[in-house]
Write an enzyme that holds these catalytic residues in place. Structure first.
Site, PDB file in Angstrom:
ATOM      1  N   ASN A  11       0.738  -1.685  -0.008  1.00  0.00           N
ATOM      2  CA  ASN A  11      -0.258  -0.391   0.082  1.00  0.00           C
ATOM      3  C   ASN A  11       0.853   1.090   0.095  1.00  0.00           C
ATOM      4  OD1 ASN A  11      -1.692   1.713   0.820  1.00  0.00           O
ATOM      5  ND2 ASN A  11      -2.944   1.681   2.372  1.00  0.00           N
ATOM      6  N   TRP A  12       1.332   1.867  -1.295  1.00  0.00           N
ATOM      7  CA  TRP A  12       1.988   2.914  -1.557  1.00  0.00           C
ATOM      8  C   TRP A  12       0.954   4.211  -0.430  1.00  0.00           C
ATOM      9  CZ3 TRP A  12       4.517   2.681  -6.520  1.00  0.00           C
ATOM     10  CH2 TRP A  12       4.818   1.054  -6.695  1.00  0.00           C
ATOM     11  N   LYS A  13      -0.110   4.088  -0.626  1.00  0.00           N
ATOM     12  CA  LYS A  13      -0.535   5.278   0.943  1.00  0.00           C
ATOM     13  C   LYS A  13      -0.341   6.746  -0.525  1.00  0.00           C
ATOM     14  CE  LYS A  13      -0.356   3.037   4.620  1.00  0.00           C
ATOM     15  NZ  LYS A  13       0.047   2.727   6.254  1.00  0.00           N
ATOM     16  N   HIS A  99      -9.750   1.114   4.991  1.00  0.00           N
ATOM     17  CA  HIS A  99      -8.410   1.355   5.497  1.00  0.00           C
ATOM     18  C   HIS A  99      -8.173   2.553   7.297  1.00  0.00           C
ATOM     19  CE1 HIS A  99      -4.177   2.492   6.850  1.00  0.00           C
ATOM     20  NE2 HIS A  99      -3.554   1.113   6.180  1.00  0.00           N
ATOM     21  N   GLU A 101      -6.663   4.560   8.265  1.00  0.00           N
ATOM     22  CA  GLU A 101      -6.527   6.244   7.841  1.00  0.00           C
ATOM     23  C   GLU A 101      -7.473   6.542   7.566  1.00  0.00           C
ATOM     24  OE1 GLU A 101      -2.438   5.060   5.898  1.00  0.00           O
ATOM     25  OE2 GLU A 101      -1.512   5.259   7.868  1.00  0.00           O
ATOM     26  N   GLU A 172      -5.500  -5.007  10.597  1.00  0.00           N
ATOM     27  CA  GLU A 172      -4.540  -3.814  10.897  1.00  0.00           C
ATOM     28  C   GLU A 172      -4.249  -3.110  11.652  1.00  0.00           C
ATOM     29  OE1 GLU A 172      -2.417  -2.481   7.202  1.00  0.00           O
ATOM     30  OE2 GLU A 172      -4.200  -1.208   7.001  1.00  0.00           O
ATOM     31  N   GLY A 178       2.725   2.354  10.675  1.00  0.00           N
ATOM     32  CA  GLY A 178       4.035   3.352  10.686  1.00  0.00           C
ATOM     33  C   GLY A 178       3.870   3.120  11.916  1.00  0.00           C
ATOM     34  N   SER A 217       3.269  -2.029  10.400  1.00  0.00           N
ATOM     35  CA  SER A 217       5.170  -2.610  10.518  1.00  0.00           C
ATOM     36  C   SER A 217       5.283  -3.985  10.489  1.00  0.00           C
ATOM     37  CB  SER A 217       5.282  -1.892  11.928  1.00  0.00           C
ATOM     38  OG  SER A 217       5.055  -0.754  12.308  1.00  0.00           O
ATOM     39  N   GLY A 238       3.165  -1.807   4.564  1.00  0.00           N
ATOM     40  CA  GLY A 238       2.778   0.287   4.115  1.00  0.00           C
ATOM     41  C   GLY A 238       4.532   0.838   3.621  1.00  0.00           C
ATOM     42  N   GLY A 239       5.462   0.734   4.688  1.00  0.00           N
ATOM     43  CA  GLY A 239       6.301   1.418   4.483  1.00  0.00           C
ATOM     44  C   GLY A 239       7.576   1.373   4.162  1.00  0.00           C
TER      45      GLY A 239
END
Ligand code: 13P
Length: 255
Positions: A11-13, A99, A101, A172, A178, A217, A238-239
């Site tokens: 997920n590049w967000k 998600h 976010e 999640e 993150g 993470s 993610g990251g």
């Protein structure tokens, strides 16, 4: 016994523009091609603005592309929104929905997520439905209750349309996203087993085919131990998906 093929999804967000995205996708694709074909499905979810370019670039690759959100309506006067069929038309085969976010940052409710999941599946997309508890909810022993409610209310009420292809669940924990923090393996197992039981009640026979991803993470150094847990059928990254080396190391962690 049903075996579920693992899914590793990036997920590049709201990161990565076109030229960088094409390079990153290319590096991941080169890595995949240099290996004996990895025993998992692979997915990249970039900003919708570069979906078409990325899907064209990956046309002969085993890496699928997906969106990060869609609107619940098919079309109409919804300024700034993107429909599920627009994602599909741009080459997407998956979409991430609900998600945290969006749930916590943009007040998306279970009901809104439910409508989006229905729209996505009707448009022929595979929906990755995210659920997760906040740190406060975990500390006050509400994790299982919160996840049960999110799951029951975010999936379409007509559960007969759900199957192991068009529905994926992603657990999640909000506090793990993150943050560098992850639940213990026992905590992940407890939640994933519980999600499987809930799916069984909601969907019945197809429940065993639905993949349950872990996200929050996940990194090269913890991926192997998480991905081998019962009922963990892949990762939503993610990251670590913004870097070819880390993402590929996570793919390699699948034995
Ligand atoms: P991180 O891997 O950066 O914690 O993000 C997880 C996530 O939100 C994937 O959807």
């Amino acid at each position: 016994m049903i075996t579920r093929r693992k899914l590793i999804a990036g997920n590049w967000k709201m990161n990565i523009m076109l030229s960088e995205g094409l390079k990153l996708a290319n590096s991941i694709d080169e890595y995949i091609n240099s290996q004996e074909s990895p025993d998992c499905d692979l997915l990249i979810c970039p900003t919708a603005l570069i979906l078409s370019d990325l899907s064209e670039k990956l046309i002969n690759s085993s890496i699928a592309v997906g969106g990060q959100n869609c609107h619940a309506e098919i079309s109409g006067a919804y300024t700034g929104e993107i429909s599920a069929s627009m994602l599909k038309n741009s080459g997407a085969s998956y979409v991430i929905l609900g998600h945290s976010e969006r749930r916590h940052g943009l007040n998306e409710t279970d009901n809104m997520v439910q409508l989006k999941v229905t729209a996505a599946q009707n448009a022929g997309l595979n929906a990755i439905v995210c659920i997760g508890e906040t740190e406060n909810e975990r500390e006050t022993n509400q994790t299982i209750a919160v996840l049960t409610k999110q799951l029951e209310n975010s999936l379409p009420s007509d559960s007969s349309i759900l199957n192991g292809t068009n529905t994926i669940i992603a657990y999640e924990p909000v506090w793990a996203i993150g943050s560098g923090k992850t639940p213990t393996n026992d905590q992940i197992t407890e939640v994933h087993n519980h999600i499987r039981e809930c799916l069984d009640k909601i969907i019945g026979e197809q429940a065993n085919r639905i993949r349950i991803l872990y996200g929050g993470s996940m990194k090269p150094d913890n991926a192997a131990s998480i991905l081998e847990l019962d009922n963990v059928d892949g990762g939503l990254i993610g990251g670590a998906s913004l870097n070819a080396k880390d993402f590929c190391a996570i793919v390699s962690a699948i034995d």
